[in-house]
Scaffold this motif. Sequence first.
Motif: not given
Length: 77
Positions: A9-14, A20-22, A48-51, A59-62
């Motif tokens: 919930r506190t991940d700044f990469s979101t 990027e996805f958009r 976090s993040p993971c995709i 992905f285990r990183e941004q």
Amino acid sequence: MQVQLLVTRTDFSTANLDQEFRDLGVSYELLYIEDHPDLVAAHGIQHSPCILVNGRLAFREQPTENQLREYFSRLGQ
């Protein structure tokens, strides 16, 4: 194709990953790690993040937008 972005919930990469996805036209589901201990355990997630793509850890990183573009182009997206 099912794409899931797992973040704390506190991940700044979101916000950056959302953009990027958009830019790539990729739809995704946002999941909070705190709410999905089953996914955390199943994939050995430690940060976090993971995709996840189609249930597999991609992905285990941004990743950069270029890394995402290359990955999805290999999948035919």
